[in-house]
Design a protein around this motif. Structure first.
Motif, short mmCIF file in Angstrom:
data_model
loop_
_atom_site.label_atom_id
_atom_site.label_comp_id
_atom_site.label_asym_id
_atom_site.label_seq_id
_atom_site.Cartn_x
_atom_site.Cartn_y
_atom_site.Cartn_z
N GLY A 320 -0.28 6.34 -7.65
CA GLY A 320 -0.27 5.42 -8.77
C GLY A 320 0.56 4.17 -8.56
O GLY A 320 0.72 3.37 -9.50
N TYR A 321 1.06 3.96 -7.36
CA TYR A 321 1.85 2.77 -7.08
C TYR A 321 0.94 1.67 -6.52
O TYR A 321 -0.12 1.96 -5.96
CB TYR A 321 2.96 3.08 -6.07
N PRO A 322 1.35 0.42 -6.65
CA PRO A 322 0.52 -0.67 -6.10
C PRO A 322 0.54 -0.68 -4.58
O PRO A 322 1.42 -0.10 -3.95
CB PRO A 322 1.19 -1.93 -6.68
N ALA A 323 -0.46 -1.36 -4.02
CA ALA A 323 -0.57 -1.47 -2.56
C ALA A 323 0.51 -2.39 -2.03
O ALA A 323 0.69 -3.52 -2.52
CB ALA A 323 -1.94 -1.99 -2.16
N LEU A 324 1.27 -1.92 -1.04
CA LEU A 324 2.36 -2.70 -0.45
C LEU A 324 2.04 -2.97 1.02
O LEU A 324 1.45 -2.13 1.70
CB LEU A 324 3.69 -1.95 -0.58
#
Length: 485
Positions: A320-324
Motif C-alpha cells: 500500500g505504499y507509493p512507488a519509490l
C-alpha cells in the motif's frame, strides 16, 4: 588469616610458606631423632641451621628474580633444598623410614616445581658431596639404615601427609581459582565483545575491525588517496515524509537502508554515513583492491542496489505504499580520508571535491539512473555499457562536467559492446571510435553504413562466384549458323 586465605596468596608467598612448613617438619623430626636414638652428637644444632636458611631465603629469592627469572630461581632454591636434605640425611645416618619419606618429598618437589633432569642430577651430586662432608667433619660414620622407632615412624608419616596435603590443597585451590578467573575473564571478554559489536554499528565495519586488530588507532589523522565515492538517495522521499505517519516512514527508511547496507557489506564497501534517505559509501580505504578494481566493484554494487530497489518497490506497492525510485551518483578522484573532529569525539569520513561531485551527480541523475563522472568512466568503460550524456553544469563546480549513464555490465561477447572498430581487408577499411561519436550523429553513421551495404550487395549481384562481371541478355552475341547451301 585462615589457611585457605593463606594459600590463595600469590605463588611466591605460598612457596615460602610451604618451604617453611617443610623445614619446621624436618626440625621436629631431627629433634625427636636426637632424643630417641643413641649415639647422637650435634643433631640438635640442625634446627638452628634451618632457621638461618629460612631467614636468608626471601632475600635470596628476590635477588634471583631481579637478576634472572623464575625458572632459574626455582632451580637454585631446589639445589639449596637438596643441600639441606643432605645435611638432614647425614644427621639421621640414613634412618630407614625417614630416608624413604625424604625421597618422596624430593620427588614431590621435583614434579611440582617442574625441575629439569639436568638440574636434578646436578643437585643430586651436590647433595652427595655435602652428605659425605657432613659425615666426615660433623656427624661421623654410624650405623646406616637403622630401624626407626615407632614414635618417629608415626610422626614421620603424619608430617608427610600434612606436607603433601597442604601442597595438594594449594594446587587444587589454585586450579579452582584459575578456573574461576578464566571464567570471569571469558565472561568479561564476551561482554566487551558484545559491546564492541554494538558500538561497531555506529562506525564502518572495516574501521573498527582495523582498530580491534591494532592496525590503526582512534586519533585525529588523515591521508590523501584516490578513491571511488558513491552517493544515493530516494527520489521524492522528502515529499513522501509529509504524507506518511512516522511509523510507516521509519519502516520504509529502515527497510531500504538495511537492504542497501547489506549489499554494500557484500562488496566490502565502507559505509560512511546515512543522511536521512541518502547514503554515502566509498571504496579505497581502509580496504582497497586498486583504483580500477575499486571503481568496478562500486558499479557492481550500484547495479545490485538498483535491482534490489525494484524488488523493494514491488513489495512496498503490495503493502500500500507509493512507488519509490533511487538515484545514484559515482565519482573517482583524490580525497582526504581519516578521522576528523575532536579528541573525545571524532568521525571517520572523506573530504574532497569528488565527494561533493558524487553528491551533485546523484542530484542530477534521473530516477533509477546511475550517473558517473568522466574519471570513473575511463576506468570501467571496457567492462560496462555506458551511454554518454550532454555535459551538465553542477552546483558548486565552475566548468561543465561530462557524465555517463551506466546501462549494464557486459555479459555476452565483448565484441557486441566494443566501442572501437578497426577492420581492414583487401580494399575495405573500417575505423570507428564510438567514444568520439555523439548521440545525434548516430543516424548519419547508420545511413552511410546502409549505403555501403547496398553498394556491396549490388556489386555482389553484378559478379559471379569467380568475381567476373555478369552480362545482361542484351549484351550477349548470338551467332547464327551458316547456311552452306
Amino acid at each position: 588469616m585462615s589457611l585457605d586465605d593463606w594459600i590463595r596468596k600469590e605463588p611466591r608467598q605460598f612457596e615460602y610458606f610451604h618451604r617453611l612448613m617443610g623445614y619446621l617438619i624436618l626440625s621436629l623430626l631431627i629433634t625427636v631423632y636426637y632424643y630417641t636414638s643413641p649415639d647422637t652428637h650435634y643433631q640438635l644444632y640442625v634446627p638452628i641451621f634451618l632457621v638461618l636458611v629460612l631467614i636468608i631465603t626471601p632475600r635470596l629469592s628476590n635477588w634471583l628474580l631481579y637478576r634472572y627469572n623464575t625458572k632459574i630461581k626455582r632451580a637454585i632454591l631446589f639445589v639449596m633444598d637438596m643441600a639441606v636434605i643432605a645435611v638432614i640425611l647425614s644427621a639421621i645416618h640414613l634412618n630407614l623410614v625417614l630416608t624413604f619419606l625424604t625421597i618422596f618429598v624430593i620427588l614431590y618437589t621435583t614434579i611440582s616445581n617442574k625441575i629439569s633432569f639436568l638440574v636434578l642430577s646436578l643437585a643430586g651430586l651436590i647433595g652427595i658431596a655435602i652428605f659425605y662432608l657432613c659425615n666426615i667433619f660433623i656427624f661421623g660414620f654410624g650405623e646406616y639404615f637403622e630401624q626407626t622407632t615407632g614414635e618417629l615412624t608415626v610422626l614421620g608419616f603424619v608430617c608427610l601427609l600434612i606436607y603433601f596435603g597442604v601442597g595438594s590443597l594449594y594446587q587444587r585451590s589454585q586450579i579452582q581459582y584459575i578456573s574461576n578467573r578464566k571464567s570471569y575473564y571469558y565472561e568479561q571478554m564476551n561482554r566487551y565483545m558484545e559491546f564492541a559489536n554494538q558500538l561497531s554499528r555506529y562506525a564502518p565495519v572495516q574501521l573498527w575491525q582495523s582498530i580491534m586488530k591494532g592496525e590503526s588507532e582512534a586519533k585525529i589523522e588523515y591521508k590523501r588517496k584516490k578513491m571511488t565515492i558513491f552517493f544515493s538517495d530516494i527520489q521524492g522521499f522528502t515529499e513522501l515524509s509529509e504524507t506518511l505517519i512516522p511509523d510507516d516512514l521509519a519502516f520504509l527508511l529502515n527497510d531500504y537502508l538495511s537492504h542497501m547496507t547489506e549489499i554494500a557489506k557484500q562488496y566490502e564497501a565502507t559505509v560512511d554515513k546515512f543522511m536521512g534517505d541518502a547514503i554515502l559509501i566509498f571504496f579505497g580505504d581502509p580496504i582497497s583492491q586498486g583504483v580500477e578494481q575499486d571503481a568496478k566493484t562500486c558499479l557492481d554494487m550500484a547495479i545490485d542496489m538498483r535491482q534490489q530497489m525494484k524488488l523493494l518497490r514491488e513489495r512496498w506497492i503490495k503493502m500500500g505504499y507509493p512507488a519509490l525510485h533511487i538515484r545514484m551518483g559515482i565519482s573517482t578522484g583524490y580525497c582526504h580520508v581519516g578521522n576528523y573532529g575532536a579528541a573525545h569525539r571524532m568521525a571517520y569520513t572523506i573530504v574532497g571535491r569528488d565527494a561533493n561531485l558524487a553528491a551533485r551527480l546523484q542530484s542530477a541523475a534521473a530516477v533509477d539512473e546511475i550517473l558517473i563522472s568522466d574519471d570513473t568512466y575511463s576506468l570501467i568503460k571496457n567492462d560496462y555499457l555506458c551511454a554518454p550524456k550532454s555535459p551538465i553544469r553542477l552546483k558548486g563546480i565552475q566548468h561543465l562536467v561530462n557524465t555517463w549513464q551506466v546501462m549494464e555490465k557486459y555479459t555476452s561477447r565483448k565484441s557486441d559492446y566494443q566501442r572501437w572498430f578497426d577492420y581492414e581487408y583487401k580494399g575495405f577499411h573500417l575505423l570507428l571510435n564510438l567514444d568520439e561519436v555523439q548521440n545525434y550523429e548516430y543516424p548519419e553513421l547508420i545511413g552511410v553504413l546502409e549505403k555501403m551495404i547496398v553498394r556491396i550487395q549490388k556489386q555482389q549481384n553484378m559478379t559471379n562466384s569467380q568475381g567476373i562481371v555478369k552480362l545482361n541478355l542484351a549484351d550477349e552475341v548470338i551467332e547464327e549458323p551458316i547456311d552452306h547451301h
